[in-house]
Design a protein around this motif. Structure first.
Motif, mmCIF file in Angstrom:
data_model
loop_
_atom_site.group_PDB
_atom_site.id
_atom_site.type_symbol
_atom_site.label_atom_id
_atom_site.label_comp_id
_atom_site.label_asym_id
_atom_site.label_seq_id
_atom_site.Cartn_x
_atom_site.Cartn_y
_atom_site.Cartn_z
ATOM 1 N N GLY A 163 0.749 -1.242 0.000
ATOM 2 C CA GLY A 163 0.000 0.000 0.000
ATOM 3 C C GLY A 163 0.778 1.291 0.000
ATOM 4 N N ASP A 164 2.091 1.259 0.165
ATOM 5 C CA ASP A 164 2.861 2.499 0.127
ATOM 6 C C ASP A 164 3.286 2.862 -1.293
ATOM 7 O OD1 ASP A 164 4.539 0.273 0.138
ATOM 8 O OD2 ASP A 164 6.154 1.278 1.196
ATOM 9 N N TYR A 165 2.828 2.108 -2.278
ATOM 10 C CA TYR A 165 3.168 2.360 -3.683
ATOM 11 C C TYR A 165 1.970 2.909 -4.451
ATOM 12 C CZ TYR A 165 7.601 -0.127 -3.286
ATOM 13 O OH TYR A 165 8.870 -0.502 -2.928
ATOM 14 N N ILE A 166 2.276 3.601 -5.534
ATOM 15 C CA ILE A 166 1.298 3.998 -6.542
ATOM 16 C C ILE A 166 1.611 3.133 -7.749
ATOM 17 C CG2 ILE A 166 0.555 5.873 -8.068
ATOM 18 C CD1 ILE A 166 1.469 7.794 -5.774
ATOM 19 N N ALA A 167 0.601 2.482 -8.317
ATOM 20 C CA ALA A 167 0.812 1.486 -9.369
ATOM 21 C C ALA A 167 1.751 1.982 -10.466
ATOM 22 C CB ALA A 167 -0.527 1.051 -9.957
ATOM 23 N N GLN A 168 1.531 3.191 -10.954
ATOM 24 C CA GLN A 168 2.325 3.715 -12.069
ATOM 25 C C GLN A 168 3.797 3.919 -11.716
ATOM 26 O OE1 GLN A 168 -0.571 4.839 -10.960
ATOM 27 N NE2 GLN A 168 -1.986 4.823 -12.689
ATOM 28 N N ASN A 169 4.119 3.957 -10.424
ATOM 29 C CA ASN A 169 5.500 4.152 -9.988
ATOM 30 C C ASN A 169 6.221 2.850 -9.655
ATOM 31 O OD1 ASN A 169 5.023 6.885 -10.240
ATOM 32 N ND2 ASN A 169 4.652 7.198 -8.058
ATOM 33 N N VAL A 170 5.529 1.727 -9.727
ATOM 34 C CA VAL A 170 6.132 0.433 -9.397
ATOM 35 C C VAL A 170 7.093 0.030 -10.511
ATOM 36 C CG1 VAL A 170 5.651 -2.032 -9.039
ATOM 37 C CG2 VAL A 170 4.157 -0.299 -8.011
ATOM 38 N N VAL A 171 8.296 -0.377 -10.138
ATOM 39 C CA VAL A 171 9.260 -0.875 -11.114
ATOM 40 C C VAL A 171 8.627 -2.057 -11.850
ATOM 41 C CG1 VAL A 171 11.468 -2.069 -11.389
ATOM 42 C CG2 VAL A 171 11.293 -0.113 -9.836
ATOM 43 N N VAL A 215 4.862 -4.782 -17.587
ATOM 44 C CA VAL A 215 3.724 -5.673 -17.329
ATOM 45 C C VAL A 215 2.500 -5.202 -18.109
ATOM 46 C CG1 VAL A 215 2.142 -6.509 -15.530
ATOM 47 C CG2 VAL A 215 4.608 -6.490 -15.116
ATOM 48 N N LYS A 216 2.247 -3.912 -18.097
ATOM 49 C CA LYS A 216 1.094 -3.361 -18.823
ATOM 50 C C LYS A 216 1.219 -3.630 -20.325
ATOM 51 C CE LYS A 216 -1.613 0.823 -19.390
ATOM 52 N NZ LYS A 216 -1.757 2.236 -19.057
ATOM 53 N N GLN A 217 2.412 -3.407 -20.887
ATOM 54 C CA GLN A 217 2.633 -3.640 -22.316
ATOM 55 C C GLN A 217 2.442 -5.100 -22.702
ATOM 56 O OE1 GLN A 217 6.575 -2.082 -22.886
ATOM 57 N NE2 GLN A 217 5.888 0.045 -22.798
ATOM 58 N N ASN A 218 2.591 -5.990 -21.737
ATOM 59 C CA ASN A 218 2.442 -7.420 -21.988
ATOM 60 C C ASN A 218 1.084 -7.955 -21.538
ATOM 61 O OD1 ASN A 218 5.089 -8.656 -23.137
ATOM 62 N ND2 ASN A 218 5.726 -7.081 -21.685
ATOM 63 N N GLY A 219 0.125 -7.044 -21.326
ATOM 64 C CA GLY A 219 -1.242 -7.451 -21.021
ATOM 65 C C GLY A 219 -1.531 -7.749 -19.568
ATOM 66 N N GLY A 220 -0.589 -7.450 -18.674
ATOM 67 C CA GLY A 220 -0.797 -7.723 -17.257
ATOM 68 C C GLY A 220 -1.268 -6.498 -16.493
ATOM 69 N N ASP A 221 -1.470 -6.691 -15.193
ATOM 70 C CA ASP A 221 -1.938 -5.626 -14.313
ATOM 71 C C ASP A 221 -0.990 -5.457 -13.129
ATOM 72 O OD1 ASP A 221 -4.390 -4.978 -15.625
ATOM 73 O OD2 ASP A 221 -5.280 -6.789 -14.772
ATOM 74 N N THR A 222 -0.911 -4.221 -12.643
ATOM 75 C CA THR A 222 -0.194 -3.941 -11.404
ATOM 76 C C THR A 222 -1.240 -3.687 -10.331
ATOM 77 O OG1 THR A 222 1.687 -3.020 -12.593
ATOM 78 C CG2 THR A 222 1.467 -2.413 -10.268
ATOM 79 N N ILE A 223 -1.142 -4.442 -9.251
ATOM 80 C CA ILE A 223 -2.130 -4.398 -8.169
ATOM 81 C C ILE A 223 -1.439 -3.904 -6.895
ATOM 82 C CG2 ILE A 223 -3.772 -5.752 -6.795
ATOM 83 C CD1 ILE A 223 -4.426 -5.804 -9.810
ATOM 84 N N ILE A 224 -2.092 -2.967 -6.209
ATOM 85 C CA ILE A 224 -1.594 -2.471 -4.924
ATOM 86 C C ILE A 224 -2.510 -3.028 -3.829
ATOM 87 C CG2 ILE A 224 -1.111 -0.418 -3.526
ATOM 88 C CD1 ILE A 224 0.668 -0.748 -6.091
ATOM 89 N N ILE A 225 -1.903 -3.695 -2.856
ATOM 90 C CA ILE A 225 -2.656 -4.287 -1.746
ATOM 91 C C ILE A 225 -2.408 -3.441 -0.494
ATOM 92 C CG2 ILE A 225 -2.872 -6.314 -0.245
ATOM 93 C CD1 ILE A 225 -2.251 -8.028 -2.700
ATOM 94 N N PRO A 226 -3.475 -2.972 0.151
ATOM 95 C CA PRO A 226 -3.312 -2.113 1.340
ATOM 96 C C PRO A 226 -2.530 -2.808 2.459
ATOM 97 C CG PRO A 226 -5.594 -2.130 0.587
ATOM 98 C CD PRO A 226 -4.877 -3.195 -0.188
#
Length: 165
Positions: free
Chosen positions: A126-134, A139-150
């Protein structure tokens, strides 16, 4: 008969260059598994980590954890860290039933490992913002998702270390 320790050790890979890890990924890909990837130091595993990893694992059916090496942690957190060495941290993580692989990485970021794994889900706390995750863009370009868990409030390795002083 396979022992519990043999099962644990079969989930641990020192790096992405480990040939056994590459073989394991190939087998999983052939059976259309959904890969969940997260990474971290996991220096003192606590309730917050366990709940976070459990929720992350539910997103797919193969949970892969990138685990910072000891030297990587020293560069990130200072000379007094890690508290537990890499193999000790890897064994504890591998003991979680929903963890399928623990892979060491020595770089400052896990981008090479993310590109190798090609996860369907990249997960951070939860301390991350999806767009800032390394790895977000890859992952997005390859059809995946970045998920942030609180976060689970009140649980952090730093808090545990500071309480013991």
């Amino acid at each position: 008969m396979t022992t519990n320790l043999e099962i644990l050790n079969s989930k641990i890979y020192s790096s992405l260059e480990d040939l056994n890890f590459g073989r394991r990924l190939t087998q999983w890909r052939l059976t259309n598994n959904k890969f969940v990837f997260t990474n971290g130091c996991f220096d003192i595993l606590h309730r917050g980590h366990v709940e976070y990893l459990s929720k992350a694992a539910e997103l797919g059916n193969k949970m892969i954890i990138g685990l910072n090496t000891d030297s990587s942690i020293k560069r990130l957190k200072g000379e007094k860290r890690p508290i537990n060495d890499w193999l000790s941290r890897a064994i504890v993580l591998a003991s979680l039933t929903w963890v399928d692989a623990v892979v060491g990485f020595d770089d400052d970021t896990p981008i090479k490992l993310i590109e190798f794994v090609k996860p369907h889900y990249l997960v951070k706390g939860g301390d991350y913002i999806a767009q800032n995750v390394v790895g977000y863009n890859f992952v997005k370009q390859n059809g995946g998702d970045t998920i942030i868990i609180p976060f689970v409030e009140g649980y952090s390795t730093t808090n545990i270390i500071n309480k013991s002083k």
